[in-house]
Design an enzyme around this catalytic site. Structure first.
Site, PDB file in Angstrom:
ATOM      1  N   HIS A  86       0.848  -1.190   0.000  1.00  0.00           N
ATOM      2  CA  HIS A  86       0.000   0.000   0.000  1.00  0.00           C
ATOM      3  C   HIS A  86       0.878   1.231   0.000  1.00  0.00           C
ATOM      4  O   HIS A  86       1.821   1.341   0.781  1.00  0.00           O
ATOM      5  CB  HIS A  86      -0.905   0.018   1.241  1.00  0.00           C
ATOM      6  CG  HIS A  86      -1.819   1.206   1.250  1.00  0.00           C
ATOM      7  ND1 HIS A  86      -3.049   1.196   0.622  1.00  0.00           N
ATOM      8  CD2 HIS A  86      -1.665   2.447   1.753  1.00  0.00           C
ATOM      9  CE1 HIS A  86      -3.605   2.385   0.761  1.00  0.00           C
ATOM     10  NE2 HIS A  86      -2.787   3.157   1.443  1.00  0.00           N
ATOM     11  N   ASP A 165     -14.766   3.306   7.675  1.00  0.00           N
ATOM     12  CA  ASP A 165     -13.737   4.124   7.033  1.00  0.00           C
ATOM     13  C   ASP A 165     -14.298   4.892   5.848  1.00  0.00           C
ATOM     14  O   ASP A 165     -13.916   6.031   5.606  1.00  0.00           O
ATOM     15  CB  ASP A 165     -12.550   3.262   6.579  1.00  0.00           C
ATOM     16  CG  ASP A 165     -11.488   4.143   5.921  1.00  0.00           C
ATOM     17  OD1 ASP A 165     -10.947   5.006   6.634  1.00  0.00           O
ATOM     18  OD2 ASP A 165     -11.237   4.016   4.712  1.00  0.00           O
ATOM     19  N   ARG A 172     -13.528  13.378   6.465  1.00  0.00           N
ATOM     20  CA  ARG A 172     -12.197  13.984   6.668  1.00  0.00           C
ATOM     21  C   ARG A 172     -11.794  14.816   5.464  1.00  0.00           C
ATOM     22  O   ARG A 172     -11.196  15.886   5.596  1.00  0.00           O
ATOM     23  CB  ARG A 172     -11.162  12.883   6.911  1.00  0.00           C
ATOM     24  CG  ARG A 172     -11.278  12.256   8.278  1.00  0.00           C
ATOM     25  CD  ARG A 172     -10.477  10.988   8.360  1.00  0.00           C
ATOM     26  NE  ARG A 172      -9.079  11.194   8.072  1.00  0.00           N
ATOM     27  CZ  ARG A 172      -8.276  10.295   7.489  1.00  0.00           C
ATOM     28  NH1 ARG A 172      -8.743   9.123   7.129  1.00  0.00           N
ATOM     29  NH2 ARG A 172      -7.025  10.568   7.287  1.00  0.00           N
ATOM     30  N   SER A 187      -7.162   4.335   9.127  1.00  0.00           N
ATOM     31  CA  SER A 187      -7.907   4.235   7.868  1.00  0.00           C
ATOM     32  C   SER A 187      -7.245   3.198   6.949  1.00  0.00           C
ATOM     33  O   SER A 187      -7.905   2.284   6.435  1.00  0.00           O
ATOM     34  CB  SER A 187      -7.936   5.626   7.205  1.00  0.00           C
ATOM     35  OG  SER A 187      -8.296   5.543   5.859  1.00  0.00           O
ATOM     36  N   LYS A 191      -8.502  -1.223   6.487  1.00  0.00           N
ATOM     37  CA  LYS A 191      -8.841  -1.836   5.191  1.00  0.00           C
ATOM     38  C   LYS A 191      -7.899  -2.995   4.876  1.00  0.00           C
ATOM     39  O   LYS A 191      -8.307  -4.035   4.368  1.00  0.00           O
ATOM     40  CB  LYS A 191      -8.772  -0.780   4.083  1.00  0.00           C
ATOM     41  CG  LYS A 191      -9.951   0.185   4.117  1.00  0.00           C
ATOM     42  CD  LYS A 191      -9.819   1.302   3.114  1.00  0.00           C
ATOM     43  CE  LYS A 191      -8.778   2.306   3.542  1.00  0.00           C
ATOM     44  NZ  LYS A 191      -8.824   3.612   2.963  1.00  0.00           N
TER      45      LYS A 191
END
Ligand code: URA
Length: 431
Positions: A86, A165, A172, A187, A191
């Site tokens: 990620h 989220d 946000r 966040s 996930k």
């Protein structure tokens, strides 16, 4: 659900710099997901968290509550270990695109749930949608089929995964509360943990084009996420990497797909190839896969390209169709000869965004061919009048604002001047 607390008492506690209890956190996430806490109340709490922070226990619990808000995926039926990577987001960061098929070609399974562009940073799903027919949203069953047949799948997270989220992130984005380490870490990791991967490599970007421009903050975010992964039993490592200069030579959706195909054909810009190989080796090591063929060879001999073709086709993509090309071009030229000293990632990202490569608000349609081609990187010698950047857009009316964003985006100095830029890999963090 039980009326254990009120939103106002939770907001007031965080406003007054108190720790939230496990019970308070569980209640808050559940009540917000169910619509019991209103957006304006959650906005106030998010701002209090941004200003007053959370300790590790609070971050762990907040993340667990977000995971519990939805389903948890399971890949135990696969015959090989799963590993994902990620990135926290950057400019020209197309690494996921060659990386997922490459790691699959080397023997691991890659379930890659990706996102869309955010602000000046691009999104993997938007880039892939410039391939005719390619579908981002597939069911969990289809996802399993693609990964079984190809070894890798890149798609959108389904609505059942960490729904807390989804609501929190959208809020946000419009309340100036994206840049808080506890909120970013929870966040991303909620996930990734819910996605069910066994191993995870985090590419935490730092520099002007990243959400965490200070390397110290990026290091803290990386450590927080590695701790969260470790606690959840996911083999997690993080690299803090440079985002002071755009990655590669293209920024924008179809332009980045073109560059991805160059990398998968054994060519492409050296920084994209280097980071792809470093991350591939980390992923295989974290997944404890001894590759039959090493990643550098799999890029050169077409094995990764073969997985890419199958993976794109499995989601409806037609690689024989031409990629979208923007109708108009504008050249940004060097005013003097010399050495290119800087090329600012944020300014290039904002300019590409204004050309139509990114959205101004949720739901906007992108210009898939819009973006920027980069002809020189810091350290290169350039000649007066030479094109440094080519801007691409469907509308000439966008060039003025895109050019404004590029004010002082690059500097040219003397040929013997040293360039001052971040090293590609700044820090490596292992749990
Ligand atoms: N990406 C995410 O998924 N969440 C964040 O908060 C920031 C980047």
């Amino acid at each position: 659900m039980s009326v254990k607390f009120t939103a106002v008492e939770i907001i007031s506690a965080k406003r007054d710099k108190q720790e939230l209890s496990d019970d308070q956190i569980d209640w808050t996430i559940e009540a917000y997901t169910k619509g019991i806490i209103a957006d304006e109340q959650m906005s106030a709490l998010l701002m209090a968290i941004l200003l007053n922070g959370m300790n590790n226990r609070e971050i762990f619990r907040w993340t667990d509550a977000m995971i519990t808000s939805g389903e948890k995926m399971n890949w135990s039926m696969l015959d090989r270990p799963t590993v994902d990577k990620h990135s926290t987001g950057g400019v020209g960061d197309k690494i996921t695109l060659p990386l997922a098929p490459l790691v699959a070609a080397c023997g691991a399974a890659v379930p890659q749930l990706s996102g869309r562009g955010l602000g000046h940073t691009g999104g993997t799903l938007d880039k892939l949608e410039s391939i005719k027919g390619w579908k981002a949203s597939i069911s969990n069953q289809e996802m399993l089929k693609v990964i079984q047949e190809c070894g890798a799948v890149i798609c959108a997270a389904g609505s059942g995964l960490a729904p807390a989220d989804k609501k929190l992130y959208a809020l946000r984005d419009v309340t100036g509360t994206v840049q808080a380490i506890p909120l970013i870490a929870s966040s991303i990791m909620s996930k990734k943990i819910a996605e069910g991967t066994q191993a995870l490599i985090l590419d935490v970007k730092t520099g002007s084009g990243a959400f965490m421009s200070d390397p110290k903050d990026a290091g803290l975010l990386a450590r927080t996420m590695v701790d969260l992964g470790k606690r959840a039993g996911v083999e997690t490592r993080a690299l803090v990497t440079a985002m002071d200069v755009p990655l590669g030579l293209t920024v924008g959706n179809s332009l980045e797909i073109r560059e991805t195909i160059e990398v998968l054909s054994g060519g492409g810009p050296s920084d994209v190839v280097e980071l792809t190989l470093i991350l591939a080796n980390e992923m295989l090591d974290a997944a404890k896969v001894k590759p039959k063929v090493d990643p550098a060879t799999a890029l050169k001999n077409g094995a990764a390209m073969d997985v890419w073709r199958r993976m794109i086709k499995a989601q409806g993509g037609d690689l024989s169709a031409p990629l979208p090309i923007a109708r108009e071009k504008f050249e940004v030229k060097a005013a003097t000869s010399g050495k290119l000293l800087t090329l600012d990632a944020l300014k290039v990202g904002v300019s590409a965004w204004r050309l139509g490569a990114g959205r101004q608000k949720q739901g906007d349609t992108l210009q898939l061919g819009a973006g920027i081609e980069i002809h020189a990187k810091p350290g290169d010698l350039v000649k007066e009048g030479q094109s440094i950047l080519t801007l691409h857009s469907d509308e000439t009316s966008r060039f003025d604002r895109a050019n404004e964003a590029l004010s002082e985006a690059f500097t040219i100095g003397l040929e013997n001047q040293k360039i001052n830029r971040l090293p590609l890999i700044i820090e490596r963090i292992e749990g």
